[in-house]
Scaffold this active site. Sequence first.
Site, PDB file in Angstrom:
ATOM      1  N   HIS A 375     -45.794  47.839 -71.858  1.00 16.17           N
ATOM      2  CA  HIS A 375     -44.522  47.864 -72.179  1.00 16.17           C
ATOM      3  C   HIS A 375     -43.964  48.979 -71.001  1.00 16.17           C
ATOM      4  O   HIS A 375     -43.185  48.643 -70.252  1.00 16.17           O
ATOM      5  CB  HIS A 375     -44.237  48.392 -73.507  1.00 16.17           C
ATOM      6  CG  HIS A 375     -44.713  47.807 -74.764  1.00 16.17           C
ATOM      7  ND1 HIS A 375     -44.550  47.624 -75.797  1.00 16.17           N
ATOM      8  CD2 HIS A 375     -44.584  46.337 -74.588  1.00 16.17           C
ATOM      9  CE1 HIS A 375     -44.973  46.993 -76.560  1.00 16.17           C
ATOM     10  NE2 HIS A 375     -45.493  46.077 -75.841  1.00 16.17           N
ATOM     11  N   ARG A 482     -35.160  35.362 -67.660  1.00 15.95           N
ATOM     12  CA  ARG A 482     -36.673  35.967 -68.266  1.00 15.95           C
ATOM     13  C   ARG A 482     -35.923  36.225 -69.221  1.00 15.95           C
ATOM     14  O   ARG A 482     -36.333  37.470 -69.588  1.00 15.95           O
ATOM     15  CB  ARG A 482     -37.697  36.003 -67.525  1.00 15.95           C
ATOM     16  CG  ARG A 482     -37.992  35.501 -65.871  1.00 15.95           C
ATOM     17  CD  ARG A 482     -38.925  36.069 -65.387  1.00 15.95           C
ATOM     18  NE  ARG A 482     -39.743  35.848 -64.506  1.00 15.95           N
ATOM     19  CZ  ARG A 482     -39.728  35.683 -63.634  1.00 15.95           C
ATOM     20  NH1 ARG A 482     -39.408  37.146 -63.393  1.00 15.95           N
ATOM     21  NH2 ARG A 482     -41.329  35.339 -62.337  1.00 15.95           N
ATOM     22  N   ARG A 518     -32.961  31.562 -68.570  1.00 20.31           N
ATOM     23  CA  ARG A 518     -33.787  30.724 -69.060  1.00 20.31           C
ATOM     24  C   ARG A 518     -33.992  30.661 -70.367  1.00 20.31           C
ATOM     25  O   ARG A 518     -34.385  32.213 -70.961  1.00 20.31           O
ATOM     26  CB  ARG A 518     -34.991  30.526 -68.073  1.00 20.31           C
ATOM     27  CG  ARG A 518     -36.449  29.900 -68.395  1.00 20.31           C
ATOM     28  CD  ARG A 518     -37.672  30.233 -66.976  1.00 20.31           C
ATOM     29  NE  ARG A 518     -38.112  31.450 -67.543  1.00 20.31           N
ATOM     30  CZ  ARG A 518     -38.955  31.854 -66.769  1.00 20.31           C
ATOM     31  NH1 ARG A 518     -39.565  31.135 -65.688  1.00 20.31           N
ATOM     32  NH2 ARG A 518     -39.817  33.002 -67.003  1.00 20.31           N
ATOM     33  N   GLU A 616     -41.785  23.037 -62.284  1.00 20.45           N
ATOM     34  CA  GLU A 616     -42.633  23.814 -62.238  1.00 20.45           C
ATOM     35  C   GLU A 616     -43.941  22.821 -62.083  1.00 20.45           C
ATOM     36  O   GLU A 616     -45.129  23.095 -62.131  1.00 20.45           O
ATOM     37  CB  GLU A 616     -43.072  25.112 -62.851  1.00 20.45           C
ATOM     38  CG  GLU A 616     -42.189  26.018 -63.053  1.00 20.45           C
ATOM     39  CD  GLU A 616     -41.954  26.875 -64.348  1.00 20.45           C
ATOM     40  OE1 GLU A 616     -42.142  27.824 -63.770  1.00 20.45           O
ATOM     41  OE2 GLU A 616     -41.428  26.814 -65.758  1.00 20.45           O
ATOM     42  N   CYS A 687     -37.003  30.395 -57.540  1.00 19.72           N
ATOM     43  CA  CYS A 687     -37.222  31.332 -57.663  1.00 19.72           C
ATOM     44  C   CYS A 687     -38.333  31.955 -57.702  1.00 19.72           C
ATOM     45  O   CYS A 687     -38.644  33.277 -58.888  1.00 19.72           O
ATOM     46  CB  CYS A 687     -36.204  31.634 -58.838  1.00 19.72           C
ATOM     47  SG  CYS A 687     -37.442  30.245 -60.172  1.00 19.72           S
TER      48      CYS A 687
HETATM   49  C1  PEP Z   1     -42.671  30.643 -62.008  1.00 16.28           C
HETATM   50  O1  PEP Z   1     -43.039  29.692 -62.443  1.00 16.28           O
HETATM   51  O2  PEP Z   1     -42.294  31.051 -59.952  1.00 16.28           O
HETATM   52  C2  PEP Z   1     -41.389  30.789 -62.355  1.00 16.28           C
HETATM   53  C3  PEP Z   1     -40.106  31.225 -62.121  1.00 16.28           C
HETATM   54  O3  PEP Z   1     -41.746  31.894 -63.624  1.00 16.28           O
HETATM   55  P1  PEP Z   1     -42.641  32.786 -63.608  1.00 16.28           P
HETATM   56  O4  PEP Z   1     -42.991  33.402 -62.805  1.00 16.28           O
HETATM   57  O5  PEP Z   1     -41.518  33.653 -65.088  1.00 16.28           O
HETATM   58  O6  PEP Z   1     -43.763  31.478 -65.089  1.00 16.28           O
HETATM   59 MG    MG Z   2     -43.155  29.727 -64.209  1.00 17.97          MG
END
Ligand code: PEP
Ligand code: MG
Length: 760
Positions: A375, A482, A518, A616, A687
């Site tokens: 954390h 997130r 998200r 993704e 992103c």
């Molecule tokens: C990614 O997978 O590029 C993304 C932005 O999500 P995370 O990094 O939270 O898995």
């Molecule tokens: Mg991801």
Amino acid sequence: MSIPSAAVSGPRRLLKRVRDVMAGPGTAEERLGQIVTIIAADMVAEVCSVYVMRAGEVLELFATCGLSKEAVHMTRLRVGEGIVGFVAAHARPLNLKDAQGHPNFAYRPETGEEIYHSMIGVPILRGGRIIGVLAVQNRTERLYSEDEQEALENVAMVLAEMVAGGELVSREELLPTDGIALLPLRLGGARLAPGIGKGLAVLHEPRIVIDRMVAEDPEEELARLREAMRGLQNHLDKMLEAVSGIDGLDEADDPGDILEAYRMIAQDTGWLNRITEAVHTGLTAEAAVQKVHDDTRARMAQVSDPYLRERLHDLEDLANRLLQHLSGQYQSPAFGDLPDDIILVARNIGPAELLDYDHTRLRGLALEEGSHTSHVAIVARALDIPVLGGVKGVLDKVEGGDPLIVDADNAQLFVRPTEDVRAVIDGALKARAERKALYAQMRDMPARTTDGADISLNVNAGLLIDVPHVVESGADGIGLYRTEIPFMVRSAMPDITDQTRLYDRIFEQAEGRPVVFRTLDVGGDKLLPYWEDMTEENPAMGWRSIRITLDRPAVLVHQLRALIRASHDRDLYVMFPMIAEVAEFDQAKEVLDQQLKREAARGFVPRKVEVGAMLEVPALIWQAPALLERVDFLSVGTNDLLQFMFAADRGNPRIEGRYDTLSPSVFAFMRQLVTLCDQRNVRLTICGEMAGRPLEAMALIGLGIKRLSMAPASVGPVKEMVRSMCKAEVEQYVLSIMGSSTRSLRSRLKAFAIDHGVKL
Ligand code: PEP
Ligand code: MG
């Protein structure tokens, strides 16, 4: 919490006699010789010996009553060797009816110990480190009673003062650094939060010096213990009150949960009983707490289970707080007179404890433990404080006030750095500060290329502390919130009310800028502490993200309700992660539609609702026509996408660097996606981490990307790059090289940037 009263007991007499000898005349070795004789007589044992730790982790026999006197200073056992070495290696007592039958028994002819069968050894501990072993032996096969063991442990505790006092072996020799404690050191660790910080060491838990170990009147000690317990309880209550009002801290980080757990431990009778028992045997209240504290620390070193380690850490922290109350030295260093530049050094630290410190003065954190997902690492990253974890021995090697440099970027800690090192670091810090000032100046300037193309720069966020950065950095909004991060730092699942409150505060702090929420993206490396163990053979491709929330719709339903309620009269942007096929998007969207209807009936109606998917999983692009008909926007998570495209686990160092993000296949994918989205007028954002790196961002813009979302600290560098590039020129160049069959286009793009004055 009740503390029983003390009765006069044998162990107290023994302790008192040992203490008297310790304070009496003679050399330290002579006094040690008398002490082993007293112990042997008291325990009706034929042998009592003391072994002291020497440099190189060797235990040397220093005094004995019963073994051959010639063996003194001659018998030496490595840690782990023989029964004595076993006790030292495991930091716990060993009570054996037949020592010679133990697999670890090591026979030393010079001692003449072959005639002794039973043996008990207890560690002599100091600050959680083994500095010796006290052993008792008998001819007959007997098992020593628990009381006897307890009495020996208490004597060992008192002896620890004598051994650590430097009269038997020098203090330096007892230091794990072998006497180089004051020389400059470079310690390795793991980067938990990036950056470089320079300052003076502040030990989060300064060691309390106990100068009275043995007490005359146990009743008085128990009364002091009771008083200190009351003080501790009051303090915990106050802390609980204080954290509930911390501004800027994510509600879902709730340090209150952590403190509540502390309070429960403080009320745990087992813990208190152990301290009370130690007082009954004649120790002062401080010494009794210290004893339990040392046992805990020694046990901690043996435990590998992270959950148990956390609990033991809690106990240790409490013991330390209790000691501070007892000694009247109570004051959290956080509220003391502190330097302007603090490098905080701790075994481990919770997010609430970290926030006790004035974070504007914190320049870095060096932890003995800590993990990437701990954390504190999450909170420190949000506060832009560099953190090094896993710095072995840092607490033993650093003194309060030592100059330190945390170079988290290169995973190292400089202790008392030399002039040369300081000069290099000063240069790096100065360059950073200048760039930061430059970025601050650009805050209100548009992210516009030299040929007039506007690029939307957004930030990725996960804690409330991140949100003010959107405004500070001049970003257009939050491109990726997130939501799982607040879930990860809590000890229990937040309910709808908690979530609604949190999302509401995010909207407020974003000051009208759009926020793309998200939905919960857990699994893989993002584990929830309160969910069942989700260990899987192949977690990145396992039961994670939307797969979990579609299988457990209640979680999604609650989250969507909270989002809808918080966005009443506001714009709601919802994005579903890790969508692999259109049917999954449809299923998730249906849940959203149902909830929108349900909440509308209760009066919660967002001003506008837009729904998107994260791209993704590569399979999704082959359903582009159907997908693009349904979504309002798409966001590419390149972190996941690229590992699936190349079938290369991004966490595996063996294949690190084998594939490059700037490769022709990635370019082909992006270009195709841009064309598809442009044709259907669907907003497209990148992103993943690559969006925050200037060279990568330049290439993406050349490929036609108009929106990027990144860590807040990347907005400045990327904006500077955007304002120095000509989109048409970059586009032309990128299109001209993307058909190449080389594995990486990186060096060509870099050369292009340099030739064309693009600031990277
Ligand atoms: C990614 O997978 O590029 C993304 C932005 O999500 P995370 O990094 O939270 O898995
Ligand atoms: Mg991801």
